[in-house]
Design an enzyme around this catalytic site. Structure first.
Site, PDB file in Angstrom:
ATOM      1  N   HIS A  34       0.885  -1.165   0.000  1.00  0.00           N
ATOM      2  CA  HIS A  34       0.000   0.000   0.000  1.00  0.00           C
ATOM      3  C   HIS A  34       0.921   1.212   0.000  1.00  0.00           C
ATOM      4  CE1 HIS A  34      -2.909   3.043   1.220  1.00  0.00           C
ATOM      5  NE2 HIS A  34      -2.063   3.386   2.175  1.00  0.00           N
ATOM      6  N   CYS A 104      -4.785   2.127  -4.568  1.00  0.00           N
ATOM      7  CA  CYS A 104      -3.956   3.140  -3.907  1.00  0.00           C
ATOM      8  C   CYS A 104      -2.650   3.382  -4.653  1.00  0.00           C
ATOM      9  CB  CYS A 104      -3.663   2.710  -2.475  1.00  0.00           C
ATOM     10  SG  CYS A 104      -2.764   1.142  -2.332  1.00  0.00           S
TER      11      CYS A 104
END
Length: 433
Positions: A34, A104
């Site tokens: 992430h 993301c």
């Protein structure tokens, strides 16, 4: 005037991907990434909530695994947030989030190109597609989708409303931790292991804590009467303030004292109501001070008896125990669990975990299991600890049958434990699943 731009990189698997990926994916990956862009004193990221920003490093993931300087930008903050507002109502609206094509990392890549003229590492951007194209990709998809939807602990969402940013007013959520029953049929509070998966399977397993003379002296330095109150109770609000002062003067003793108190009825409830004390306990659990293992175990057991539980704390404890399991010498003849890691793993498995935490903890347990049982004959205490680990695995398999599939994928032969009389029963139940 220019402003530095950084990329924060987090591992959603908390180190587990590196360990189990060769078994599950057929190739090693270093993490499930992430990412977020840090600029103008804020951390900007994207998920199912849309575009959000917060103080750097304050998402539920904790501190980043890596910080990479991308370069300098001449874009001003006003122009940048106008850029984000436009994207928040189009490409990066919350409803447009897609694990494969619009996640993301795609957001970080786009923002990096806007700010510094170049994107982020292509391997990070393309990793989800590579994972989901693997033989076990379909099984992992739902877990990855939930893990990748990171929520900040205190943020504002970037949305269009008169060209301003709108604070995120979503209240912090708690969930009831009624360990007596849940939808998985896992009950708690009673000794015994029954054949039926809906019978009582979990009871808290505390670690005894005895304060040393040195510990007692450190407590008395904070307040001469605090030691007596710790031993005999009851605790008052003023005593909780003294415990906060103890943390500020001696973190090691604070860890041991709170581990002792976590075994006492009502302490967890009091701690949940005192934000400062609770934040100190959480910080201590994340540290490696002496007495931390006892605190992790006893606080987890105490949470299971409390009326409610902080989801952030469950996430913190899951990370700590998972890391401890992954650090255990695994796949060797002499795998030995510390007694508190074994108890903590068992207590955590009996907690109300979400699906991703169940899968994460289950994978760490499977990874840590020994490949040989000969060493167990030399010390029966090792048998007792392994019994707790296997019971924890059983609880997790009941909550999520994909943990059993993971065990098969990692080629762990639990049948080797059948020859140990004390383990035969629990192994039989695991195999039946």
């Amino acid at each position: 005037m220019t402003t530095p731009v950084s990329l924060y990189v987090y591992d959603l698997s908390n180190g587990l991907a590196k360990t189990i990926s060769p078994f599950v994916l057929g190739r090693r990956i270093d993490g499930l990434w992430h990412t977020a862009i840090v600029v103008f004193g804020n951390e900007y990221f994207f998920g199912g909530h849309g575009i959000a920003c917060c103080v750097p490093g304050t998402t539920q993931l904790g501190p980043p695994l890596k910080k990479e300087v991308l370069g300098l930008t001449s874009v001003t903050q006003d122009i940048f947030e106008e850029f984000l507002i436009g994207y928040s109502n189009s490409k990066f609206h919350g409803s447009s989030y897609n694990l494969l094509e619009n996640n993301c990392n795609n957001f970080s890549d786009e923002v990096a190109k806007f700010l510094v003229g170049k994107g982020i590492d292509e391997d990070i951007v393309t990793l989800p597609q590579k994972v989901l194209n693997s033989p076990m990709g379909p099984m992992l998809k739902s877990h990855l989708e939930k893990m990748s939807n990171v929520a900040p602990t205190d943020s504002r969402n970037i949305t269009r409303s008169n060209n301003t940013t709108i604070p995120n007013t979503q209240p912090h959520q708690h969930h009831n931790n009624n360990h007596h029953s849940n939808s998985n049929g896992v009950n708690g509070g009673v000794n015994g292991w029954e054949t039926s998966t809906s019978s009582s399977l979990y009871f808290p397993c505390f670690s005894p804590v005895e304060l040393t003379t040195e510990d007692i002296e450190a407590v008395k330095e904070v307040d001469p009467l605090l030691h007596t109150t710790i031993q005999h109770g009851p605790l008052t609000v003023d005593d909780l303030a003294l415990l906060c002062r103890l943390h500020e003067t001696n973190c090691r003793v604070f860890a041991r004292v709170t581990a002792l108190l976590s075994h006492k009825s009502g302490f967890i409830r009091l701690a949940l109501g005192e934000p400062q004390l609770y934040s100190y306990i959480k910080a201590t659990i994340c540290s490696s001070n002496g007495g931390t293992e006892e605190l992790v175990n006893n606080f987890t057991a105490g949470l299971n008896q409390a009326e409610r539980c902080d989801e952030d704390m469950v996430a913190v404890v899951t990370g700590v125990i998972t890391n401890a399991l992954l650090a255990t010498t695994a796949g060797l003849d002499s795998t030995v669990y510390s007694v508190n890691v074994a108890r903590g793993t068992y207590n955590l498995a009996g907690s109300q975990l979400n699906e991703d935490q169940v899968f994460e903890l289950g994978g760490a347990i499977i990874h840590s299991l020994p490949d040989n049982t000969d060493y167990l004959a030399t010390d029966k205490r090792n048998v007792t600890k392994l019994d707790l680990i296997l019971k924890a695995l059983f609880l997790l398999m009941i909550k999520n049958r994909q943990v059993a599939e993971l065990c098969t994928a990692m080629e762990k032969d639990l049948g080797i434990f059948r020859k140990i009389p004390e383990l035969k029963g629990i192994v039989g139940k695991i195999v039946e699943l």
